[in-house]
Each structure stands twice: as C-alpha cells, then as structure tokens.
Design an enzyme around this catalytic site. Structure first.
Site, PDB file in Angstrom:
ATOM      1  N   ASP A 137       0.811  -1.214   0.000  1.00 50.21           N
ATOM      2  CA  ASP A 137       0.000   0.000   0.000  1.00 50.21           C
ATOM      3  C   ASP A 137       0.850   1.272   0.000  1.00 50.21           C
ATOM      4  O   ASP A 137       2.074   1.213   0.187  1.00 50.21           O
ATOM      5  CB  ASP A 137      -0.953  -0.011   1.210  1.00 50.21           C
ATOM      6  CG  ASP A 137      -0.269  -0.421   2.507  1.00 50.21           C
ATOM      7  OD1 ASP A 137       0.962  -0.381   2.573  1.00 50.21           O
ATOM      8  OD2 ASP A 137      -0.982  -0.791   3.447  1.00 50.21           O
ATOM      9  N   GLU A 155      -9.518  -2.001   5.393  1.00 53.84           N
ATOM     10  CA  GLU A 155     -10.174  -1.749   6.671  1.00 53.84           C
ATOM     11  C   GLU A 155     -11.397  -2.668   6.813  1.00 53.84           C
ATOM     12  O   GLU A 155     -11.845  -3.265   5.823  1.00 53.84           O
ATOM     13  CB  GLU A 155     -10.607  -0.284   6.713  1.00 53.84           C
ATOM     14  CG  GLU A 155      -9.453   0.712   6.606  1.00 53.84           C
ATOM     15  CD  GLU A 155      -8.696   0.916   7.916  1.00 53.84           C
ATOM     16  OE1 GLU A 155      -8.697   0.008   8.776  1.00 53.84           O
ATOM     17  OE2 GLU A 155      -8.093   1.994   8.063  1.00 53.84           O
ATOM     18  N   HIS A 183      -6.984  -4.850  10.154  1.00 59.32           N
ATOM     19  CA  HIS A 183      -6.727  -4.556   8.747  1.00 59.32           C
ATOM     20  C   HIS A 183      -5.429  -5.201   8.264  1.00 59.32           C
ATOM     21  O   HIS A 183      -4.488  -5.408   9.030  1.00 59.32           O
ATOM     22  CB  HIS A 183      -6.785  -3.052   8.432  1.00 59.32           C
ATOM     23  CG  HIS A 183      -5.663  -2.215   8.936  1.00 59.32           C
ATOM     24  ND1 HIS A 183      -5.845  -1.144   9.796  1.00 59.32           N
ATOM     25  CD2 HIS A 183      -4.337  -2.234   8.672  1.00 59.32           C
ATOM     26  CE1 HIS A 183      -4.690  -0.574  10.036  1.00 59.32           C
ATOM     27  NE2 HIS A 183      -3.758  -1.213   9.365  1.00 59.32           N
ATOM     28  N   ASN A 231      -7.324  -3.101  14.263  1.00 64.37           N
ATOM     29  CA  ASN A 231      -8.722  -3.436  13.935  1.00 64.37           C
ATOM     30  C   ASN A 231      -8.804  -4.587  12.937  1.00 64.37           C
ATOM     31  O   ASN A 231      -9.839  -4.813  12.331  1.00 64.37           O
ATOM     32  CB  ASN A 231      -9.453  -2.198  13.385  1.00 64.37           C
ATOM     33  CG  ASN A 231      -8.817  -1.680  12.102  1.00 64.37           C
ATOM     34  OD1 ASN A 231      -7.856  -2.265  11.595  1.00 64.37           O
ATOM     35  ND2 ASN A 231      -9.336  -0.591  11.573  1.00 64.37           N
TER      36      ASN A 231
HETATM   37  C1  GLP Z   1      -0.364   0.283   8.598  1.00 61.26           C
HETATM   38  C2  GLP Z   1      -0.006  -0.495   7.324  1.00 61.26           C
HETATM   39  C3  GLP Z   1      -0.271  -1.957   7.488  1.00 61.26           C
HETATM   40  C4  GLP Z   1       0.377  -2.436   8.773  1.00 61.26           C
HETATM   41  C5  GLP Z   1      -0.298  -1.770   9.941  1.00 61.26           C
HETATM   42  C6  GLP Z   1       0.215  -2.240  11.304  1.00 61.26           C
HETATM   43  O1  GLP Z   1      -1.698   0.642   8.660  1.00 61.26           O
HETATM   44  N1  GLP Z   1      -0.688  -0.019   6.168  1.00 61.26           N
HETATM   45  O2  GLP Z   1       0.223  -2.654   6.356  1.00 61.26           O
HETATM   46  O3  GLP Z   1       0.269  -3.816   8.875  1.00 61.26           O
HETATM   47  O4  GLP Z   1      -0.061  -0.388   9.800  1.00 61.26           O
HETATM   48  O5  GLP Z   1       1.299  -1.473  11.670  1.00 61.26           O
HETATM   49  P1  GLP Z   1       2.307  -1.754  12.823  1.00 61.26           P
HETATM   50  O6  GLP Z   1       3.208  -2.814  12.350  1.00 61.26           O
HETATM   51  O7  GLP Z   1       3.002  -0.429  12.978  1.00 61.26           O
HETATM   52  O8  GLP Z   1       1.531  -2.138  14.032  1.00 61.26           O
END
Ligand code: GLP
Length: 235
Positions: free
Chosen positions: A67, A143, A138, A136
């Site tokens: 993304d 989402e 995702h 959440n």
């Molecule tokens: C962002 C990214 C996701 C990632 C998520 C969790 O929203 N787009 O791909 O998995 O954060 O992030 P973290 O690893 O900082 O908890």
C-alpha cells in the site's frame, strides 16, 4: 494456518528474515509482497545485515508493496516509499525498476490501481507476501468491511488507523486515503506470512484465532488461504 509464537519481537524478526532470505535463495527471481509499519522493521534490519555479507541477494528480485498513502509525495518522510528506501531498498542491490509501490500522487488514482494490479500479474503474481496486522484487523489498508474479493483500489482510512499512524505526520496532515492491494490480490499470493507484534494487538489475535471469517475483520480472510503462516511475538 500454521501458528508460531515467539518470546520477543526480536526473535520473530529473526525468523521472518530467515523465511524471506531462504525464499530468495531458493528462487533468486522471486516476486515478493512487502509490508510497512513498525512490525517488519526488525525483519528488514536483519535482511539488510545478511545481504551485506552476500551482496547480490536482491539483484533479480521483484517486490510489490501492499500500500501507499494517497496525496503524499514520495519524498515525504511519512510515505511508504521513504520507509522502504530507509529500511530496505537503499541497502540492498534491488533494481529500482523492480521495486514497486502504488503511486499515491498519480493524477488518476483509479487508473493507477488498475496499472498496479496488472503489473503484479505481468510479473507472474506474488509468490510470497509478508503482512502486518492492524489493531482493527486490517491487512494492507483493507479496513473492516473490505470485500474479500477486492483488487487494488483506493480506500478511505478509518479514524483509528489514522490515529495509529499520526506520529509519521507530525504536521498533523495525516492522509485520509490510500491505495492498497485488495484482499483478493493478497489471497492470490502463493504463500503468506502474517507478522504480529507490538502493543494493542491481543484482541486482534484472539479474534483471528477464533476462526470466524467475516468482512468486519479483514485478517479473517486469511483463513481461506492454503499456505499461511502466522508469526506472533509475545512481548
Ligand atoms: C499500517 C499499514 C499496514 C500495517 C499496519 C500495522 O496501517 N498499512 O500494512 O500492517 O499499519 O502497523 P504496525 O506494524 O506499525 O503495528
């Protein structure tokens, strides 16, 4: 699902890096799906360290990031382009032409999504994709409520996801939209490794473990995948 639990995020990162490098060794022309966020930082650190010893690791590898924020210039410190350069691309011998992220600044974002999806197909499809897990549930920026068969598309970020990523936009202009591979795109990857570490993930882990498959909880789509490994750090 193959679940593996690690005492610390450090040992999870060691193992994830091992899986990535082993896959590259096995197929030096592999097509990888790559995540951002705090969770994979340790994996990338270890991959970079290993590749310093054997500096042709990424010469023929192709990568597609999950993304990118919409409306954020690539050079912005909070962009995923910058993240990938800092944590991986600047330190390995990947050909920049083979290191793909969606272009969140494209004048026509929908056309950019179509282009990205097509580029993945033309590269032969994702062989191995690493994912992080949002609190959440995702995956990528899919989402809750995301259709399980969706392709790469433009999405609106939830307030909780924007809050979780606010520290990367200290000026306060946290993006409202992003381009993400769809859950359908992700599920087409031949192998998936989900990395789960960091605070506030316990509820999401429990929900995933429960086995209930629902679009309200995007990661539950992964139950449909035949070759999934979940790595969980307990610290
Ligand atoms: C962002 C990214 C996701 C990632 C998520 C969790 O929203 N787009 O791909 O998995 O954060 O992030 P973290 O690893 O900082 O908890």
């Amino acid at each position: 699902m193959n679940w593996q639990t690690f005492a610390s995020a450090a040992s999870l990162s060691d193992h994830a890096a091992h899986l990535l490098l082993r896959a590259v060794q096995k197929n030096p022309r592999i097509v990888l799906g790559l995540p951002t966020g705090r969770t994979p930082v340790g994996m990338y650190e270890r991959v970079v360290r290993e590749c310093e010893r054997e500096y042709h690791c990424f010469r023929d590898v192709t990568t597609f990031n999950l993304d990118e924020y919409a409306g954020v210039p690539r050079e912005h410190p909070g962009s995923y382009f910058t993240y990938m350069k800092q944590h991986l691309f600047d330190h390995v011998d990947i050909d920049p032409r083979n290191a793909h992220l969606p272009n969140g600044m494209a004048p026509d974002l929908d056309a950019e999504c179509v282009r990205y999806e097509k580029a993945i197909r033309e590269a032969g499809g994702l062989a191995l994709t690493f994912l992080g897990l949002g609190r959440n549930g995702h995956i990528g920026f899919n989402e809750p409520g995301s259709p399980f068969d969706a392709c790469t598309r433009v999405v609106t970020l939830t307030p909780s996801t924007r809050a979780a990523n606010a520290e990367f936009f200290p000026e306060g202009n946290v993006p409202e939209r992003a381009i993400t591979m769809g859950i359908g795109t992700i599920l087409e990857s031949r192998e998936i490794v989900l990395l789960v570490a960091g605070s506030g993930k316990q509820e999401a882990i429990e929900r995933l473990r429960s086995g209930e498959v629902t679009e309200d909880f995007p990661a539950s789509a992964l139950w449909k995948h035949p070759n999934l490994t979940v790595l969980i750090a307990q610290d």
